[in-house]
Design an enzyme around this catalytic site. Structure first.
Site, short mmCIF file in Angstrom:
data_model
loop_
_atom_site.label_atom_id
_atom_site.label_comp_id
_atom_site.label_asym_id
_atom_site.label_seq_id
_atom_site.Cartn_x
_atom_site.Cartn_y
_atom_site.Cartn_z
N TYR A 46 -7.97 -13.59 7.99
CA TYR A 46 -6.45 -13.31 7.33
C TYR A 46 -5.21 -14.12 8.01
O TYR A 46 -4.53 -14.69 7.32
CB TYR A 46 -6.08 -12.04 7.40
CG TYR A 46 -4.90 -11.47 7.18
CD1 TYR A 46 -4.74 -11.03 5.42
CD2 TYR A 46 -3.78 -11.15 7.89
CE1 TYR A 46 -3.39 -10.54 5.20
CE2 TYR A 46 -2.56 -10.87 7.33
CZ TYR A 46 -2.36 -10.40 5.97
OH TYR A 46 -1.22 -10.09 5.64
N ASP A 104 0.89 -1.21 -0.01
CA ASP A 104 -0.02 0.07 0.24
C ASP A 104 0.75 1.24 0.10
O ASP A 104 0.59 2.19 -0.87
CB ASP A 104 -1.03 -0.05 1.25
CG ASP A 104 -1.80 -1.18 1.27
OD1 ASP A 104 -1.93 -1.77 0.31
OD2 ASP A 104 -2.64 -1.47 2.29
#
Length: 389
Positions: A224, A174
């Site tokens: 996750y 990101d």
């Protein structure tokens, strides 16, 4: 939209402090075209910065006082740059404080400053508003105080800030995309070595449209972590049977299939997704390079079904949005994007029909889930930068 954001941020600074800001910076959100869940599986990712931004209006102060103003939240935090920095109960401020803490850890000289920021990046939609905030602050400090940081250092500082002050153990993608983005380019990034290449991303008569499901299921974090554990177990079994395998990158689909019974159904599915997704990334780059957007769309759609059926990180709302989108002839590809269990889908739509597709999906989603769908038409943009006043 960009000009309005800049003007509003500048005006707010001037209104609060009775003088204009000396510097303006823009830091973008990001998408990932393909290569989902590969950042921790030694694959390549294919992110790009987008034309949704955080705008920073900033001036140096003559003393060591720092004033942070979150315009959109109508909130302010004031502190002294020479004091020890630690997380506080304002999460938005922690992203900024985390960056400043990292800079101070490197013994870089900072002074006081006044900062107003405002954003067009939707919060909680998986477009990395937090990375844009971190990288924008790192970039601004670097520019204001001549810190001579490289872009790579700024991305790493943003990531470390998120780990330490926000408590989110994020990968580097990101921040890297936010800093390194280029207009009409995707970045082929190796998240392990940070080696990267730019590739053309001209969508021509097609438009990228994001549909924000406006849902975030609570098992995002646990799901996750489970996936990370499952693929680690799977890779250990594969390595034990194929000593030449060093990572998923040099593991073949045939190897995974041969070990189906040994792996067990769940771990087999997870590993199969990873090797298939790794193989899709170079195909997607080739499709973009040739301007074959239909082929790119097909690859993205395959990614969605892999994420939904093999990796099991989708949710009913995301699957519904993808199915509805693919039911429209003008949509050549659709998939969920990001960690999963909610967030946005990314869709490749014929430009002239984008508005009608948005209307149809908005109506269908409202009928099915009684949720107001948010849609964003986006372009691939340049990374964090100075904006001349």
């Amino acid at each position: 939209m960009k000009k309005k954001l800049i003007q509003n941020t500048k005006d707010h600074f001037e209104k609060l402090f009775q003088k204009p800001a000396k510097h303006i910076f823009l830091s973008p959100g990001r998408i990932n075209i393909i290569g989902e869940h590969l950042d921790y599986n030694d694959g390549f990712v294919l992110p790009a910065a987008i034309n949704k931004y955080i705008c920073f209006a900033i001036s140096e102060n003559k003393n060591s006082e720092c004033v942070l103003v979150a315009k959109d939240l109508n909130d302010v935090y004031t502190f002294d740059i020479n004091d020890p920095l630690q997380p506080i109960d304002k999460m938005w401020a922690n992203y900024i404080l985390g960056v400043l803490h990292q800079l101070k850890e490197r013994s870089l000289k900072l002074k006081g400053f006044t900062l107003v920021f405002s954003s067009t990046i939707p919060m909680g939609a998986g477009l990395s508003s937090s990375a844009a905030l971190e990288c924008g602050v790192a970039y601004a400090m670097n520019d204001l105080f001549q810190l001579q940081l490289s872009k790579e250092e700024m991305a790493k500082i943003g990531q470390k800030a998120e780990h330490t002050f926000a408590g989110v153990n994020c990968g580097i993608m990101d921040q890297f995309a936010s800093v390194f983005g280029k207009k009409n380019k995707v970045i082929k990034l190796d998240c392990t070595t940070l080696a990267y290449e730019y590739h053309p991303a001209n969508f021509n008569e097609y438009q990228l449209v994001l549909f924000d499901s406006c849902v975030k299921h609570t098992h995002l974090t646990s799901g996750y972590n489970d996936r990370r554990n499952e693929v680690e177990q799977g890779l250990a079994i594969i390595k034990a049977n194929y000593p030449e395998v060093t990572s998923f990158r040099n593991c073949t689909e045939a190897m995974v299939v041969a070990l189906k019974d040994t792996l067990g159904e769940i771990i087999f599915n997870r590993c199969l997704f990873v090797v298939q997704e790794i193989a899709r990334v170079p195909l997607a780059i080739a499709a973009l390079s040739k301007g074959n957007i239909n082929q790119l769309g097909e690859l993205m759609t395959k990614t969605h079904y892999g994420l939904s059926e093999l990796y099991e990180v989708s949710c009913p709302e995301m699957d519904f949005l993808v199915a509805e989108a693919l039911g429209e002839a003008e949509v050549v590809g659709a998939r969920m994007m990001g960690g999963g269990f909610g967030g946005c889908t990314i869709n490749v739509v014929k430009k002239e029909t984008a508005n009608s597709v948005i209307q149809k999906l908005t109506k269908a989603y409202k009928i099915k889930y009684n949720i107001d769908l948010k849609a964003y038409k986006i372009k691939i943009a340049k990374g964090t930068s100075t904006y001349g006043i």
